[in-house]
Design an enzyme around this catalytic site. Structure first.
Site, mmCIF file in Angstrom:
data_model
loop_
_atom_site.group_PDB
_atom_site.id
_atom_site.type_symbol
_atom_site.label_atom_id
_atom_site.label_comp_id
_atom_site.label_asym_id
_atom_site.label_seq_id
_atom_site.Cartn_x
_atom_site.Cartn_y
_atom_site.Cartn_z
ATOM 1 N N GLY A 9 0.824 -1.208 0.000
ATOM 2 C CA GLY A 9 0.000 0.000 0.000
ATOM 3 C C GLY A 9 0.851 1.248 0.000
ATOM 4 O O GLY A 9 0.590 2.203 0.730
ATOM 5 N N SER A 11 1.475 3.451 -2.497
ATOM 6 C CA SER A 11 1.263 4.460 -3.537
ATOM 7 C C SER A 11 0.712 5.785 -3.022
ATOM 8 O O SER A 11 0.680 6.774 -3.757
ATOM 9 C CB SER A 11 0.331 3.914 -4.625
ATOM 10 O OG SER A 11 -0.946 3.629 -4.079
ATOM 11 N N GLY A 13 -0.960 8.129 0.794
ATOM 12 C CA GLY A 13 -1.272 8.184 2.216
ATOM 13 C C GLY A 13 -0.098 7.859 3.099
ATOM 14 O O GLY A 13 1.049 8.236 2.831
ATOM 15 N N GLY A 15 1.389 5.024 3.555
ATOM 16 C CA GLY A 15 2.375 4.162 2.913
ATOM 17 C C GLY A 15 3.448 4.946 2.181
ATOM 18 O O GLY A 15 4.644 4.667 2.316
ATOM 19 N N TYR A 193 -14.442 -3.031 8.482
ATOM 20 C CA TYR A 193 -13.113 -2.430 8.653
ATOM 21 C C TYR A 193 -12.645 -2.615 10.096
ATOM 22 O O TYR A 193 -11.517 -3.064 10.351
ATOM 23 C CB TYR A 193 -13.154 -0.949 8.293
ATOM 24 C CG TYR A 193 -11.815 -0.260 8.383
ATOM 25 C CD1 TYR A 193 -10.886 -0.359 7.348
ATOM 26 C CD2 TYR A 193 -11.472 0.500 9.498
ATOM 27 C CE1 TYR A 193 -9.657 0.272 7.426
ATOM 28 C CE2 TYR A 193 -10.238 1.133 9.586
ATOM 29 C CZ TYR A 193 -9.339 1.016 8.549
ATOM 30 O OH TYR A 193 -8.109 1.643 8.638
#
Length: 332
Positions: A9, A11, A13, A15, A193
């Site tokens: 992840g 790409s 935020g 990450g 979630y």
């Protein structure tokens, strides 16, 4: 030999911010970024190299919600590397999020609104669906795909000269009340979630019990409330812009309002610098920000039952056996 760090992840935020911050800490690492498609991977790599032109950055393509994709990337990583020093299990989804404004209003009247705003308890729901493997999509992407990845990479993670680390991105929204052993994929509820993040906490606890003696250590972090693509799907962008002054104000009372991906990655980076033997496997490390924006890390005991964690881990192993049967030709 340089340390090898894998980030899923990567790409955007937290990450992406994490990748950039790790290279600020140690420009000698080999950073391997994992994104859902090749185009995103290459664009992310180019962005990172703009700021760190001398860095060693490679890419892999993986959709954590697709078991075939996970098995293929694990095979590729086993051929490419002799070991992995850090694996940041950061990729995640929150499909079709909805805010329960009635519950939020009730929280305001009862004085519970700050707790609700910092944990999303009672005010955030999602609509889940089955993926191509017949699994609940949120469970598959946020937890099970990562679990299979770790299992497939054990040869790179265990028995190395120095300890290897798993660092899971969990959440303050990880709540026992949203999780059930009888429905651990959360097919019947509307808080998939939260359930998947509580399942993450349970999994990390057991992984330490099973693998610490083999030199593999697992930790969980909470990035706090970060404004990212995932967050922006909860409300229309124009509403977030109107709310931002209030968000900055709330941060004086709610330290988990980290708001920026850079601040949200604080606990991830802090763990990068710690000796795993000194960490508590029952603690979640929270990224926090002061009212004036100073970042720091706060450890908090997780609300997990170790017996439940063990039972859940056995269910994961059973599901692994069932689901991987059709892909056995790929396993070596």
């Amino acid at each position: 030999m340089e340390r090898v760090v894998l980030v899923t992840g990567a790409s955007g935020g937290v990450g992406l911010a994490l990748c950039q911050r790790l290279l600020e800490e140690d420009g000698r690492i080999h950073l391997c970024i994992a994104c859902r498609n090749a185009q995103k991977s290459e664009a992310t790599r180019d962005l990172i190299l703009e700021a760190h032109p001398a860095a060693q950055v490679s890419t892999v393509e993986v959709d954590l919600g697709n078991l075939l994709s996970v098995l293929r990337v694990a095979q590729e990583l086993r051929h490419r590397f002799e070991r992995l020093d850090f694996v940041y299990l950061n990729a995640g989804i929150m499909p079709n999020p909805h805010v329960n404004f009635k519950a939020l209003w009730h929280g305001l009247l009862t004085g519970k609104v700050l707790h609700m705003l910092t944990t999303a308890e009672g005010i955030m729901t999602q609509t889940d669906r089955l993926n191509g493997d017949g699994l609940q999509e949120v469970f598959a992407t946020n937890l099970f795909g990562h679990f299979i990845l770790v299992r497939q990479l054990e040869s790179l993670l265990c028995g190395n000269e120095k300890p290897s680390r798993l660092i899971w991105t969990s959440s303050s929204n990880a709540r026992e009340s949203a999780f059930s052993l009888a429905d651990y994929q959360h097919a019947k509820g509307q808080e998939s979630y939260s359930s998947s993040k509580y399942a993450t906490d349970l999994t990390s606890v057991v992984l330490n019990r099973k693998f610490n003696k083999q030199g593999l250590y697992s930790s969980v972090v909470c990035p706090g409330l970060v404004m990212s693509n995932m967050t922006y799907r909860i409300l229309p962008v124009f509403l977030w812009k109107l709310l931002m002054p209030i968000m900055w104000l709330i941060r004086f009372f709610a330290k988990t309002y980290t708001l920026t991906p850079y601040n949200g990655a604080e606990a991830h980076v802090w763990l990068f610098k710690q000796k795993p033997e000194n960490l508590d496997s029952l603690v979640k490390y929270h990224s926090c920000s002061s009212g004036l924006g100073k970042s720091y890390v706060e450890p908090r005991k997780m609300d997990v039952d170790e017996e439940t964690a063990e039972k859940f881990y056995q269910k994961l192993l059973e599901l692994e056996e069932q689901t991987l049967e059709k892909y056995k030709d790929l396993l070596d």
